[in-house]
Design a protein around this motif. Structure first.
Motif, PDB file in Angstrom:
ATOM      1  N   ARG A 244      41.038  -9.864  -3.269  1.00  0.00           N
ATOM      2  CA  ARG A 244      39.760  -9.744  -2.536  1.00  0.00           C
ATOM      3  C   ARG A 244      38.693  -9.050  -3.366  1.00  0.00           C
ATOM      4  N   MET A 245      39.102  -8.163  -4.277  1.00  0.00           N
ATOM      5  CA  MET A 245      38.144  -7.289  -4.953  1.00  0.00           C
ATOM      6  C   MET A 245      37.681  -7.854  -6.286  1.00  0.00           C
ATOM      7  N   ILE A 246      36.366  -7.728  -6.537  1.00  0.00           N
ATOM      8  CA  ILE A 246      35.781  -8.151  -7.810  1.00  0.00           C
ATOM      9  C   ILE A 246      34.860  -7.030  -8.272  1.00  0.00           C
ATOM     10  N   GLY A 247      35.110  -6.509  -9.452  1.00  0.00           N
ATOM     11  CA  GLY A 247      34.296  -5.401  -9.959  1.00  0.00           C
ATOM     12  C   GLY A 247      35.167  -4.563 -10.866  1.00  0.00           C
ATOM     13  N   ASN A 248      34.932  -3.277 -10.901  1.00  0.00           N
ATOM     14  CA  ASN A 248      35.720  -2.425 -11.799  1.00  0.00           C
ATOM     15  C   ASN A 248      36.571  -1.449 -10.991  1.00  0.00           C
ATOM     16  N   ALA A 249      35.947  -0.384 -10.421  1.00  0.00           N
ATOM     17  CA  ALA A 249      36.733   0.574  -9.629  1.00  0.00           C
ATOM     18  C   ALA A 249      37.467  -0.130  -8.482  1.00  0.00           C
ATOM     19  N   VAL A 250      36.795  -1.088  -7.835  1.00  0.00           N
ATOM     20  CA  VAL A 250      37.442  -1.747  -6.684  1.00  0.00           C
ATOM     21  C   VAL A 250      38.679  -2.542  -7.118  1.00  0.00           C
ATOM     22  N   GLU A 251      38.663  -3.051  -8.355  1.00  0.00           N
ATOM     23  CA  GLU A 251      39.841  -3.795  -8.824  1.00  0.00           C
ATOM     24  C   GLU A 251      40.996  -2.856  -9.193  1.00  0.00           C
ATOM     25  N   VAL A 252      40.657  -1.650  -9.660  1.00  0.00           N
ATOM     26  CA  VAL A 252      41.728  -0.669  -9.897  1.00  0.00           C
ATOM     27  C   VAL A 252      42.335  -0.290  -8.545  1.00  0.00           C
ATOM     28  N   ASP A 253      41.478  -0.092  -7.533  1.00  0.00           N
ATOM     29  CA  ASP A 253      41.992   0.241  -6.195  1.00  0.00           C
ATOM     30  C   ASP A 253      42.943  -0.854  -5.696  1.00  0.00           C
ATOM     31  N   GLU A 254      42.579  -2.114  -5.943  1.00  0.00           N
ATOM     32  CA  GLU A 254      43.441  -3.211  -5.458  1.00  0.00           C
ATOM     33  C   GLU A 254      44.754  -3.287  -6.268  1.00  0.00           C
ATOM     34  N   SER A 255      44.693  -2.891  -7.538  1.00  0.00           N
ATOM     35  CA  SER A 255      45.913  -2.851  -8.361  1.00  0.00           C
ATOM     36  C   SER A 255      46.864  -1.784  -7.830  1.00  0.00           C
ATOM     37  N   VAL A 256      46.281  -0.637  -7.456  1.00  0.00           N
ATOM     38  CA  VAL A 256      47.093   0.447  -6.881  1.00  0.00           C
ATOM     39  C   VAL A 256      47.695  -0.039  -5.560  1.00  0.00           C
ATOM     40  N   ALA A 257      46.878  -0.761  -4.775  1.00  0.00           N
ATOM     41  CA  ALA A 257      47.371  -1.289  -3.490  1.00  0.00           C
ATOM     42  C   ALA A 257      48.574  -2.206  -3.734  1.00  0.00           C
ATOM     43  N   LEU A 258      48.510  -3.011  -4.812  1.00  0.00           N
ATOM     44  CA  LEU A 258      49.635  -3.918  -5.103  1.00  0.00           C
ATOM     45  C   LEU A 258      50.914  -3.100  -5.338  1.00  0.00           C
ATOM     46  N   LEU A 259      50.769  -2.016  -6.076  1.00  0.00           N
ATOM     47  CA  LEU A 259      51.953  -1.214  -6.389  1.00  0.00           C
ATOM     48  C   LEU A 259      52.448  -0.420  -5.178  1.00  0.00           C
ATOM     49  N   LYS A 260      51.646  -0.418  -4.098  1.00  0.00           N
ATOM     50  CA  LYS A 260      52.109   0.179  -2.826  1.00  0.00           C
ATOM     51  C   LYS A 260      52.580  -0.904  -1.870  1.00  0.00           C
ATOM     52  N   GLY A 261      52.551  -2.164  -2.319  1.00  0.00           N
ATOM     53  CA  GLY A 261      52.969  -3.276  -1.451  1.00  0.00           C
ATOM     54  C   GLY A 261      51.903  -3.662  -0.449  1.00  0.00           C
ATOM     55  N   GLU A 262      50.638  -3.349  -0.763  1.00  0.00           N
ATOM     56  CA  GLU A 262      49.576  -3.574   0.233  1.00  0.00           C
ATOM     57  C   GLU A 262      48.480  -4.525  -0.257  1.00  0.00           C
ATOM     58  N   ALA A 263      48.782  -5.345  -1.267  1.00  0.00           N
ATOM     59  CA  ALA A 263      47.727  -6.199  -1.845  1.00  0.00           C
ATOM     60  C   ALA A 263      47.718  -7.564  -1.176  1.00  0.00           C
ATOM     61  N   PRO A 264      46.623  -8.319  -1.313  1.00  0.00           N
ATOM     62  CA  PRO A 264      46.599  -9.679  -0.786  1.00  0.00           C
ATOM     63  C   PRO A 264      47.718 -10.531  -1.388  1.00  0.00           C
ATOM     64  N   THR A 265      48.168 -11.506  -0.601  1.00  0.00           N
ATOM     65  CA  THR A 265      49.338 -12.310  -0.976  1.00  0.00           C
ATOM     66  C   THR A 265      49.157 -13.028  -2.312  1.00  0.00           C
ATOM     67  N   ASP A 266      47.972 -13.638  -2.544  1.00  0.00           N
ATOM     68  CA  ASP A 266      47.820 -14.431  -3.777  1.00  0.00           C
ATOM     69  C   ASP A 266      47.972 -13.556  -5.017  1.00  0.00           C
ATOM     70  N   LEU A 267      47.374 -12.365  -4.969  1.00  0.00           N
ATOM     71  CA  LEU A 267      47.446 -11.462  -6.124  1.00  0.00           C
ATOM     72  C   LEU A 267      48.893 -11.020  -6.367  1.00  0.00           C
ATOM     73  N   THR A 268      49.578 -10.684  -5.288  1.00  0.00           N
ATOM     74  CA  THR A 268      50.967 -10.236  -5.426  1.00  0.00           C
ATOM     75  C   THR A 268      51.833 -11.392  -5.939  1.00  0.00           C
ATOM     76  N   GLN A 269      51.620 -12.589  -5.381  1.00  0.00           N
ATOM     77  CA  GLN A 269      52.435 -13.751  -5.781  1.00  0.00           C
ATOM     78  C   GLN A 269      52.289 -14.028  -7.280  1.00  0.00           C
ATOM     79  N   LEU A 270      51.051 -14.008  -7.764  1.00  0.00           N
ATOM     80  CA  LEU A 270      50.847 -14.338  -9.180  1.00  0.00           C
ATOM     81  C   LEU A 270      51.392 -13.235 -10.087  1.00  0.00           C
ATOM     82  N   THR A 271      51.175 -11.979  -9.709  1.00  0.00           N
ATOM     83  CA  THR A 271      51.690 -10.874 -10.536  1.00  0.00           C
ATOM     84  C   THR A 271      53.209 -10.970 -10.631  1.00  0.00           C
TER      85      THR A 271
END
Ligand code: URA
Length: 427
Positions: A244-271
Protein backbone atom coordinates in the motif's frame (compact mmCIF):
# COMPACT_ATOMS: atom_id res chain seq x y z
CA UNK A 1 43.00 -2.62 -30.68
CA UNK A 2 41.32 -0.51 -33.35
CA UNK A 3 38.25 0.95 -31.63
CA UNK A 4 36.77 2.41 -34.82
CA UNK A 5 36.85 -1.05 -36.44
CA UNK A 6 35.13 -2.64 -33.42
CA UNK A 7 32.40 0.00 -33.57
CA UNK A 8 31.97 -0.51 -37.34
CA UNK A 9 31.83 -4.29 -36.96
CA UNK A 10 29.03 -4.01 -34.38
CA UNK A 11 27.26 -1.33 -36.43
CA UNK A 12 27.19 -3.82 -39.35
CA UNK A 13 25.79 -6.59 -37.15
CA UNK A 14 28.89 -8.78 -36.71
CA UNK A 15 29.50 -10.89 -33.63
CA UNK A 16 32.55 -9.45 -31.85
CA UNK A 17 35.59 -11.43 -30.73
CA UNK A 18 36.04 -11.91 -26.98
CA UNK A 19 39.35 -10.02 -26.98
CA UNK A 20 37.79 -6.99 -28.73
CA UNK A 21 35.07 -6.63 -26.07
CA UNK A 22 37.55 -7.18 -23.24
CA UNK A 23 40.02 -4.59 -24.54
CA UNK A 24 37.29 -2.07 -25.29
CA UNK A 25 35.84 -2.24 -21.76
CA UNK A 26 39.27 -2.27 -20.09
CA UNK A 27 40.29 0.73 -22.23
CA UNK A 28 37.11 2.59 -21.34
CA UNK A 29 37.62 1.98 -17.62
CA UNK A 30 41.18 3.37 -17.74
CA UNK A 31 40.19 6.35 -19.91
CA UNK A 32 42.13 5.19 -23.01
CA UNK A 33 38.85 4.82 -24.92
CA UNK A 34 37.05 8.20 -24.93
CA UNK A 35 33.34 8.72 -24.19
CA UNK A 36 32.53 9.59 -27.82
CA UNK A 37 33.74 6.20 -29.07
CA UNK A 38 32.02 4.31 -26.25
CA UNK A 39 28.80 6.24 -26.97
CA UNK A 40 28.99 5.18 -30.64
CA UNK A 41 29.61 1.59 -29.55
CA UNK A 42 26.63 1.70 -27.14
CA UNK A 43 24.38 2.95 -29.94
CA UNK A 44 25.63 0.17 -32.27
CA UNK A 45 24.81 -2.41 -29.55
CA UNK A 46 21.43 -0.76 -28.98
CA UNK A 47 20.48 -1.30 -32.65
CA UNK A 48 22.28 -4.57 -33.43
CA UNK A 49 22.07 -6.34 -30.07
CA UNK A 50 24.54 -8.92 -28.85
CA UNK A 51 24.56 -12.70 -28.74
CA UNK A 52 24.48 -14.37 -25.32
CA UNK A 53 28.18 -15.22 -25.77
CA UNK A 54 29.02 -11.54 -26.38
CA UNK A 55 26.81 -10.41 -23.47
CA UNK A 56 28.59 -12.86 -21.16
CA UNK A 57 31.99 -11.51 -22.23
CA UNK A 58 30.76 -7.91 -21.78
CA UNK A 59 29.51 -8.73 -18.27
CA UNK A 60 32.75 -10.47 -17.31
CA UNK A 61 34.80 -7.54 -18.64
CA UNK A 62 32.78 -5.02 -16.58
CA UNK A 63 33.06 -7.27 -13.52
CA UNK A 64 36.85 -7.55 -13.99
CA UNK A 65 37.18 -3.76 -14.09
CA UNK A 66 36.79 -3.68 -10.28
CA UNK A 67 37.05 -5.63 -7.04
CA UNK A 68 35.17 -8.83 -6.27
CA UNK A 69 34.22 -9.79 -2.74
CA UNK A 70 34.71 -13.23 -1.27
CA UNK A 71 33.19 -14.75 1.82
CA UNK A 72 35.20 -17.43 3.55
CA UNK A 73 32.56 -18.03 6.29
CA UNK A 74 31.09 -21.19 4.75
CA UNK A 75 27.50 -19.89 4.76
CA UNK A 76 25.75 -19.76 1.39
CA UNK A 77 25.85 -16.22 0.00
CA UNK A 78 22.94 -14.88 -2.03
CA UNK A 79 21.16 -11.76 -3.16
CA UNK A 80 18.03 -10.47 -4.88
CA UNK A 81 17.76 -7.79 -7.53
CA UNK A 82 14.59 -6.08 -8.68
CA UNK A 83 14.39 -4.18 -11.95
CA UNK A 84 12.46 -1.57 -9.97
CA UNK A 85 8.86 -0.70 -9.34
CA UNK A 86 6.46 1.47 -7.35
CA UNK A 87 6.15 0.52 -3.68
CA UNK A 88 8.78 -2.22 -4.03
CA UNK A 89 10.36 -2.40 -0.60
CA UNK A 90 11.01 -6.18 -0.67
CA UNK A 91 14.80 -5.89 -0.12
CA UNK A 92 14.30 -4.43 3.37
CA UNK A 93 12.51 -7.45 4.91
CA UNK A 94 14.10 -10.05 2.57
CA UNK A 95 17.72 -9.53 3.66
CA UNK A 96 17.09 -10.09 7.41
CA UNK A 97 14.69 -13.00 6.80
CA UNK A 98 17.33 -14.83 4.76
CA UNK A 99 20.06 -13.98 7.27
CA UNK A 100 17.91 -15.61 9.97
CA UNK A 101 17.84 -18.78 7.83
CA UNK A 102 21.66 -18.91 7.58
CA UNK A 103 22.10 -17.24 4.18
CA UNK A 104 24.53 -14.30 4.03
CA UNK A 105 23.16 -11.36 2.05
CA UNK A 106 25.72 -8.73 0.97
CA UNK A 107 23.27 -6.44 -0.82
CA UNK A 108 24.69 -3.51 -2.77
CA UNK A 109 21.72 -1.36 -3.58
CA UNK A 110 20.85 1.84 -5.40
CA UNK A 111 18.98 5.12 -5.14
CA UNK A 112 15.74 6.09 -6.86
CA UNK A 113 15.95 5.98 -10.65
CA UNK A 114 13.30 7.84 -12.65
CA UNK A 115 9.87 7.16 -11.14
CA UNK A 116 10.97 4.15 -9.09
CA UNK A 117 12.16 4.55 -5.52
CA UNK A 118 15.54 3.32 -4.29
CA UNK A 119 16.24 1.09 -1.30
CA UNK A 120 19.02 3.38 -0.05
CA UNK A 121 16.74 6.43 -0.04
CA UNK A 122 14.15 4.47 1.93
CA UNK A 123 16.70 3.24 4.47
CA UNK A 124 18.02 6.78 4.96
CA UNK A 125 14.62 7.71 6.40
CA UNK A 126 15.75 5.69 9.44
CA UNK A 127 17.46 7.99 11.93
CA UNK A 128 21.26 7.65 11.60
CA UNK A 129 21.32 4.94 8.88
CA UNK A 130 24.53 5.07 6.83
CA UNK A 131 24.47 3.74 3.25
CA UNK A 132 28.05 4.72 2.47
CA UNK A 133 29.94 1.92 4.21
CA UNK A 134 33.48 1.25 2.98
CA UNK A 135 34.03 -2.27 1.60
CA UNK A 136 35.73 -3.22 4.88
CA UNK A 137 32.79 -1.95 6.96
CA UNK A 138 30.36 -3.71 4.60
CA UNK A 139 32.28 -7.00 4.99
CA UNK A 140 32.24 -6.75 8.76
CA UNK A 141 28.49 -5.99 8.96
CA UNK A 142 27.74 -9.00 6.71
CA UNK A 143 30.06 -11.21 8.76
CA UNK A 144 28.53 -10.01 12.04
CA UNK A 145 24.81 -9.76 11.17
CA UNK A 146 24.52 -12.00 8.12
CA UNK A 147 23.23 -9.14 5.98
CA UNK A 148 23.96 -5.57 5.01
CA UNK A 149 22.31 -3.17 2.55
CA UNK A 150 24.69 -0.45 1.41
CA UNK A 151 25.57 1.69 -1.61
CA UNK A 152 28.06 0.85 -4.36
CA UNK A 153 31.60 2.06 -3.86
CA UNK A 154 33.73 3.06 -6.85
CA UNK A 155 35.58 -0.22 -6.35
CA UNK A 156 32.72 -2.40 -7.68
CA UNK A 157 32.41 -2.61 -11.50
CA UNK A 158 33.75 0.92 -12.22
CA UNK A 159 33.35 0.32 -15.98
CA UNK A 160 29.59 -0.05 -15.41
CA UNK A 161 29.45 3.14 -13.38
CA UNK A 162 30.98 5.07 -16.30
CA UNK A 163 29.03 3.28 -19.02
CA UNK A 164 25.70 3.59 -17.17
CA UNK A 165 26.14 7.37 -16.86
CA UNK A 166 27.03 7.54 -20.57
CA UNK A 167 24.01 5.41 -21.59
CA UNK A 168 21.77 7.61 -19.47
CA UNK A 169 22.61 10.68 -21.60
CA UNK A 170 22.89 8.98 -25.01
CA UNK A 171 19.49 7.28 -25.24
CA UNK A 172 21.00 3.80 -24.94
CA UNK A 173 19.65 2.56 -21.58
CA UNK A 174 16.90 0.22 -22.91
CA UNK A 175 19.24 -2.36 -24.46
CA UNK A 176 18.86 -5.89 -23.08
CA UNK A 177 22.55 -6.92 -23.46
CA UNK A 178 23.74 -3.72 -21.77
CA UNK A 179 21.14 -3.91 -18.98
CA UNK A 180 22.14 -7.55 -18.42
CA UNK A 181 25.85 -6.71 -18.19
CA UNK A 182 25.18 -3.68 -15.99
CA UNK A 183 23.02 -5.51 -13.43
CA UNK A 184 25.02 -8.73 -13.33
CA UNK A 185 28.51 -7.20 -13.20
CA UNK A 186 27.55 -5.48 -9.92
CA UNK A 187 25.73 -8.49 -8.45
CA UNK A 188 28.39 -11.08 -9.37
CA UNK A 189 31.04 -8.76 -7.83
CA UNK A 190 29.31 -9.26 -4.45
CA UNK A 191 30.75 -12.80 -4.44
CA UNK A 192 27.35 -14.51 -4.30
CA UNK A 193 26.53 -18.17 -5.08
CA UNK A 194 22.85 -17.58 -5.86
CA UNK A 195 20.78 -14.73 -7.23
CA UNK A 196 17.06 -14.25 -7.63
CA UNK A 197 15.86 -11.54 -9.99
CA UNK A 198 12.48 -9.87 -9.78
CA UNK A 199 11.87 -8.72 -13.35
CA UNK A 200 8.83 -6.46 -13.37
CA UNK A 201 6.57 -5.58 -16.24
CA UNK A 202 3.81 -2.99 -16.54
CA UNK A 203 2.98 0.68 -16.14
CA UNK A 204 5.27 1.20 -13.12
CA UNK A 205 8.17 -0.85 -14.49
CA UNK A 206 11.16 -0.29 -16.70
CA UNK A 207 9.86 -2.99 -19.07
CA UNK A 208 6.40 -1.92 -20.23
CA UNK A 209 5.47 -5.22 -21.92
CA UNK A 210 5.50 -8.79 -20.66
CA UNK A 211 7.45 -9.88 -23.75
CA UNK A 212 10.32 -7.45 -23.05
CA UNK A 213 10.41 -8.52 -19.40
CA UNK A 214 10.60 -12.18 -20.47
CA UNK A 215 13.41 -11.37 -22.91
CA UNK A 216 15.37 -9.54 -20.20
CA UNK A 217 14.74 -12.31 -17.66
CA UNK A 218 16.02 -14.99 -20.09
CA UNK A 219 19.14 -12.98 -20.83
CA UNK A 220 19.85 -12.37 -17.11
CA UNK A 221 19.29 -16.02 -16.15
CA UNK A 222 21.46 -17.40 -18.97
CA UNK A 223 24.37 -15.01 -18.42
CA UNK A 224 24.18 -15.25 -14.61
CA UNK A 225 24.38 -19.04 -14.75
CA UNK A 226 27.24 -18.90 -17.28
CA UNK A 227 29.16 -16.74 -14.81
CA UNK A 228 28.77 -19.42 -12.16
CA UNK A 229 25.97 -17.87 -10.10
CA UNK A 230 22.84 -19.99 -9.71
CA UNK A 231 20.34 -17.50 -11.14
CA UNK A 232 16.53 -17.59 -11.19
CA UNK A 233 14.16 -14.88 -12.40
CA UNK A 234 10.59 -14.31 -11.31
CA UNK A 235 8.48 -12.16 -13.62
CA UNK A 236 6.02 -10.05 -11.67
CA UNK A 237 3.20 -7.64 -12.36
CA UNK A 238 3.86 -3.92 -11.82
CA UNK A 239 0.59 -2.57 -13.19
CA UNK A 240 -0.29 -1.48 -9.65
CA UNK A 241 1.89 -0.64 -6.64
CA UNK A 242 3.29 -3.42 -4.48
CA UNK A 243 1.75 -3.23 -1.01
CA UNK A 244 0.00 0.00 0.00
CA UNK A 245 2.84 2.40 0.82
CA UNK A 246 4.87 4.44 -1.67
CA UNK A 247 7.57 6.80 -0.45
CA UNK A 248 10.49 6.48 1.93
CA UNK A 249 9.62 6.43 5.66
CA UNK A 250 6.20 4.91 4.89
CA UNK A 251 7.86 2.04 3.00
CA UNK A 252 10.18 1.31 5.93
CA UNK A 253 7.07 1.24 8.15
CA UNK A 254 5.44 -1.27 5.79
CA UNK A 255 8.62 -3.40 5.78
CA UNK A 256 8.52 -3.49 9.58
CA UNK A 257 4.82 -4.42 9.35
CA UNK A 258 5.77 -7.37 7.10
CA UNK A 259 8.21 -8.64 9.70
CA UNK A 260 5.38 -8.45 12.28
CA UNK A 261 3.07 -10.42 9.97
CA UNK A 262 0.91 -7.36 9.33
CA UNK A 263 1.70 -6.40 5.71
CA UNK A 264 -0.62 -6.50 2.69
CA UNK A 265 -0.92 -9.94 1.09
CA UNK A 266 0.75 -9.10 -2.24
CA UNK A 267 3.88 -7.71 -0.58
CA UNK A 268 4.15 -10.67 1.79
CA UNK A 269 3.52 -13.18 -1.02
CA UNK A 270 6.25 -11.77 -3.24
CA UNK A 271 8.80 -11.40 -0.43
CA UNK A 272 8.17 -15.01 0.62
CA UNK A 273 8.39 -16.28 -2.97
CA UNK A 274 11.74 -14.56 -3.59
CA UNK A 275 13.14 -15.83 -0.27
CA UNK A 276 11.92 -19.36 -1.04
CA UNK A 277 13.67 -19.28 -4.44
CA UNK A 278 16.93 -18.40 -2.67
CA UNK A 279 16.50 -21.04 0.04
CA UNK A 280 15.92 -23.60 -2.75
CA UNK A 281 18.84 -22.45 -4.91
CA UNK A 282 21.31 -22.40 -1.99
CA UNK A 283 20.14 -25.83 -0.81
CA UNK A 284 19.31 -24.43 2.66
CA UNK A 285 15.75 -25.74 2.23
CA UNK A 286 15.04 -27.40 -1.14
CA UNK A 287 11.39 -28.14 -0.32
CA UNK A 288 9.04 -25.25 -1.14
CA UNK A 289 6.62 -25.85 1.76
CA UNK A 290 9.38 -26.35 4.33
CA UNK A 291 11.06 -23.17 3.11
CA UNK A 292 7.78 -21.25 3.52
CA UNK A 293 7.39 -22.62 7.07
CA UNK A 294 10.98 -21.73 7.96
CA UNK A 295 10.40 -18.15 6.82
CA UNK A 296 7.04 -17.89 8.58
CA UNK A 297 8.77 -18.94 11.83
CA UNK A 298 11.19 -16.00 11.49
CA UNK A 299 8.15 -13.71 11.35
CA UNK A 300 6.11 -15.41 14.10
CA UNK A 301 9.02 -15.48 16.58
CA UNK A 302 10.07 -11.87 15.85
CA UNK A 303 13.52 -13.09 14.72
CA UNK A 304 13.28 -11.31 11.36
CA UNK A 305 12.42 -7.95 12.95
CA UNK A 306 15.20 -8.39 15.53
CA UNK A 307 17.65 -9.06 12.68
CA UNK A 308 16.55 -5.93 10.77
CA UNK A 309 16.94 -3.87 13.96
CA UNK A 310 20.44 -5.33 14.42
CA UNK A 311 21.45 -4.64 10.81
CA UNK A 312 20.18 -1.06 11.06
CA UNK A 313 22.11 -0.55 14.32
CA UNK A 314 25.27 -1.80 12.62
CA UNK A 315 24.75 0.88 9.98
CA UNK A 316 24.54 3.52 12.74
CA UNK A 317 20.73 3.71 12.66
CA UNK A 318 17.86 3.35 15.12
CA UNK A 319 14.85 1.47 13.72
CA UNK A 320 12.80 2.28 16.83
CA UNK A 321 13.12 6.07 16.45
CA UNK A 322 9.87 7.61 15.20
CA UNK A 323 9.71 8.19 11.46
CA UNK A 324 7.68 11.33 10.82
CA UNK A 325 4.83 11.44 8.30
CA UNK A 326 3.46 14.68 6.90
CA UNK A 327 -0.22 15.65 7.19
CA UNK A 328 -2.64 13.06 5.75
CA UNK A 329 -4.92 14.14 2.87
CA UNK A 330 -7.54 11.66 1.62
CA UNK A 331 -8.37 11.24 -2.07
CA UNK A 332 -12.06 10.42 -2.46
CA UNK A 333 -13.68 8.37 -5.25
CA UNK A 334 -16.00 10.57 -7.30
CA UNK A 335 -18.03 7.61 -8.60
CA UNK A 336 -18.97 4.07 -7.60
CA UNK A 337 -17.74 1.02 -9.51
CA UNK A 338 -14.71 -1.21 -9.74
CA UNK A 339 -11.05 -0.18 -9.77
CA UNK A 340 -10.03 -0.91 -13.36
CA UNK A 341 -6.59 0.71 -13.52
CA UNK A 342 -3.94 2.13 -11.17
CA UNK A 343 -1.27 3.89 -13.24
CA UNK A 344 1.68 3.25 -10.96
CA UNK A 345 3.91 5.55 -13.02
CA UNK A 346 1.65 8.52 -12.13
CA UNK A 347 1.85 7.61 -8.44
CA UNK A 348 5.65 7.59 -8.81
CA UNK A 349 5.52 11.08 -10.34
CA UNK A 350 3.27 12.29 -7.49
CA UNK A 351 5.83 11.08 -4.91
CA UNK A 352 8.58 12.96 -6.79
CA UNK A 353 6.39 16.12 -6.82
CA UNK A 354 6.01 15.84 -3.03
CA UNK A 355 9.81 15.69 -2.65
CA UNK A 356 10.01 11.94 -1.98
CA UNK A 357 12.01 11.39 -5.20
CA UNK A 358 14.49 13.43 -7.23
CA UNK A 359 13.92 15.70 -10.21
CA UNK A 360 17.64 16.38 -10.52
CA UNK A 361 20.77 14.57 -9.46
CA UNK A 362 21.68 15.59 -5.92
CA UNK A 363 18.18 16.80 -4.90
CA UNK A 364 17.62 16.40 -1.13
CA UNK A 365 14.65 14.15 -0.36
CA UNK A 366 11.78 14.75 2.02
CA UNK A 367 11.47 11.30 3.60
CA UNK A 368 8.21 12.11 5.41
CA UNK A 369 6.01 12.43 2.30
CA UNK A 370 4.34 9.52 0.52
CA UNK A 371 1.16 7.84 -0.64
CA UNK A 372 -0.93 5.08 0.86
CA UNK A 373 -2.88 3.39 -1.92
CA UNK A 374 -6.05 2.05 -0.29
CA UNK A 375 -7.40 0.00 -3.21
CA UNK A 376 -6.27 -2.73 -5.62
CA UNK A 377 -7.37 -3.43 -9.19
CA UNK A 378 -10.71 -5.29 -9.10
CA UNK A 379 -11.89 -3.81 -5.76
CA UNK A 380 -15.47 -2.57 -5.61
CA UNK A 381 -15.74 0.99 -4.31
CA UNK A 382 -18.49 3.45 -3.37
CA UNK A 383 -18.61 7.11 -4.36
CA UNK A 384 -17.15 9.17 -1.47
CA UNK A 385 -14.89 6.37 -0.27
CA UNK A 386 -11.18 7.23 0.25
CA UNK A 387 -9.07 5.45 -2.41
CA UNK A 388 -5.68 6.87 -1.49
CA UNK A 389 -4.05 8.99 1.19
CA UNK A 390 -1.25 11.49 0.64
CA UNK A 391 1.24 12.51 3.30
CA UNK A 392 2.09 16.09 2.41
CA UNK A 393 2.17 19.33 4.46
CA UNK A 394 2.41 21.75 1.52
CA UNK A 395 -1.15 22.52 0.36
CA UNK A 396 -0.20 23.59 -3.17
CA UNK A 397 1.94 20.53 -3.77
CA UNK A 398 -0.73 18.31 -2.21
CA UNK A 399 -3.28 19.80 -4.64
CA UNK A 400 -1.23 18.84 -7.68
CA UNK A 401 -0.30 15.43 -6.25
CA UNK A 402 -3.99 14.76 -5.49
CA UNK A 403 -4.82 15.51 -9.13
CA UNK A 404 -2.12 13.04 -10.29
CA UNK A 405 -3.28 10.33 -7.90
CA UNK A 406 -6.97 10.78 -8.80
CA UNK A 407 -6.08 10.54 -12.50
CA UNK A 408 -4.02 7.41 -11.79
CA UNK A 409 -7.00 5.47 -10.42
CA UNK A 410 -9.51 4.51 -13.12
CA UNK A 411 -13.01 3.31 -12.14
CA UNK A 412 -15.40 1.39 -14.39
CA UNK A 413 -18.85 -0.24 -13.98
CA UNK A 414 -17.47 -3.65 -15.05
CA UNK A 415 -15.25 -5.67 -12.72
CA UNK A 416 -11.90 -6.36 -14.47
CA UNK A 417 -10.07 -9.69 -14.10
CA UNK A 418 -7.46 -9.72 -11.36
CA UNK A 419 -4.02 -10.44 -12.90
CA UNK A 420 -1.57 -12.74 -11.11
CA UNK A 421 1.23 -10.98 -9.25
CA UNK A 422 3.76 -13.72 -10.05
CA UNK A 423 3.52 -14.42 -13.75
CA UNK A 424 6.32 -16.89 -14.39
CA UNK A 425 9.59 -18.26 -13.01
CA UNK A 426 12.59 -18.71 -15.31
CA UNK A 427 15.38 -20.99 -14.12
N1 URA B 1 19.77 -1.09 -13.55
C1 URA B 1 21.11 -1.20 -13.72
O1 URA B 1 21.86 -1.39 -12.77
N2 URA B 1 21.59 -1.09 -14.96
C2 URA B 1 20.82 -0.90 -16.04
O2 URA B 1 21.32 -0.83 -17.14
C3 URA B 1 19.43 -0.78 -15.85
C4 URA B 1 18.94 -0.88 -14.58
Amino acid sequence: MNVAQIISAKRDGSELAESDIQQLVAGYATGDVPDYQMAAFAMAVFFQGMTIAETTVLTRAMLDSGEQLDWPTGNPVADKHSTGGIGDKVSIPLAPLLACCGVSVPMISGRGLGITGGTLDKLESIQGYRCDLSLDEFRSVVNFCGCSISGATGAIAPADKKLYALRDVTGTVPSIPMITASILSKKVAEGIDSLVLDVKWGSGAFMKTLERAQELARSLVTVGNQLGVSTTAVITDMNQPLGRMIGNAVEVDESVALLKGEAPTDLTQLTMELCIRILEATGVEPDHNNAAELLQRQIDTGAGLKKLTEMVANHGGNLDATREREKAVDIIADESGFVRRISSDRLGVAVIEMGGGRKQLGDQLNHATGIECLVKIGDEIEQGQPVARLFCDDENVAGYASYLVSAAIGISPIQPDRQPLIVETIK
